[in-house]
Design a protein around this motif. Structure first.
Motif, short mmCIF file in Angstrom:
data_model
loop_
_atom_site.label_atom_id
_atom_site.label_comp_id
_atom_site.label_asym_id
_atom_site.label_seq_id
_atom_site.Cartn_x
_atom_site.Cartn_y
_atom_site.Cartn_z
N ASN A 83 12.01 31.77 34.56
CA ASN A 83 11.77 31.55 35.99
C ASN A 83 10.95 30.30 36.31
N GLY A 84 10.49 29.57 35.29
CA GLY A 84 9.76 28.32 35.50
C GLY A 84 8.28 28.50 35.80
N LEU A 144 1.03 28.43 29.43
CA LEU A 144 1.97 29.43 28.94
C LEU A 144 3.16 29.38 29.89
N VAL A 145 4.35 29.15 29.34
CA VAL A 145 5.53 28.91 30.16
C VAL A 145 6.55 30.02 29.98
N GLU A 158 0.11 35.05 40.89
CA GLU A 158 -0.21 34.01 41.86
C GLU A 158 -0.32 32.63 41.19
N GLU A 159 -0.91 32.60 40.00
CA GLU A 159 -1.03 31.34 39.26
C GLU A 159 0.34 30.85 38.81
N GLY A 160 1.20 31.75 38.37
CA GLY A 160 2.54 31.37 37.94
C GLY A 160 3.36 30.82 39.08
N ASP A 186 7.55 25.30 37.95
CA ASP A 186 8.21 24.02 37.67
C ASP A 186 9.69 24.32 37.39
N GLU A 187 10.55 23.93 38.32
CA GLU A 187 12.00 24.20 38.20
C GLU A 187 12.61 23.53 36.98
N SER A 188 12.04 22.40 36.56
CA SER A 188 12.61 21.67 35.43
C SER A 188 12.45 22.41 34.10
N LEU A 189 11.59 23.41 34.04
CA LEU A 189 11.35 24.16 32.80
C LEU A 189 12.34 25.31 32.61
#
Length: 121
Positions: free
Chosen positions: A90-91, A85-86, A106-108, A113-116
């Motif tokens: 904020n990536g 889930l994206v 914490e998982e997020g 991922d900055e590219s997202l």
């Protein structure tokens, strides 16, 4: 007296039939709402057995929100077939294991991922 007993026996059989009918009908109604029932054609299997894992149902995906900014998230699949889930603001990526989203900050942060990130200007 025999007539009364026979009538009671017939009434008991009719009542038993009604109970069985209602139980079967309730089971069928409940099975319609199984998690991921519309996205999967085979029965669920354990991810350790190498089978295909369950996916998030569209109804659940519509109400899920990022725990940080309370905005909507979208379901993505990476090149390895793992579902995430994206949050494109904020990536943050949250893993989905057997159709269950792990929506912890914490998982997020750990899977960021900055590219997202989609830049809005």
């Amino acid at each position: 007296m025999k007539i009364v007993l026979r009538l009671l026996g017939v009434a008991a059989l009719i009542a038993l039939g009604i109970v069985i009918y209602r139980a079967v009908r309730q089971y069928r109604e409940d099975s319609v709402f199984d998690l991921g029932s519309g996205t999967q054609s085979s029965p669920p299997s354990s991810s350790s057995s190498g089978g295909e894992s369950r996916s998030i149902s569209p109804e659940l995906l519509a109400i899920l929100a990022d725990p940080g900014d309370k905005g909507p998230v979208e379901l993505m699949r990476d090149s390895e077939g793992k579902e995430w889930l994206v949050n494109r603001r904020n990536g943050y990526r949250y893993p989905v294991e057997d159709g269950i989203p792990i929506m912890l900050l914490e998982e997020g942060e750990k899977n960021r991922d900055e590219s997202l990130i989609i830049r809005q200007e």
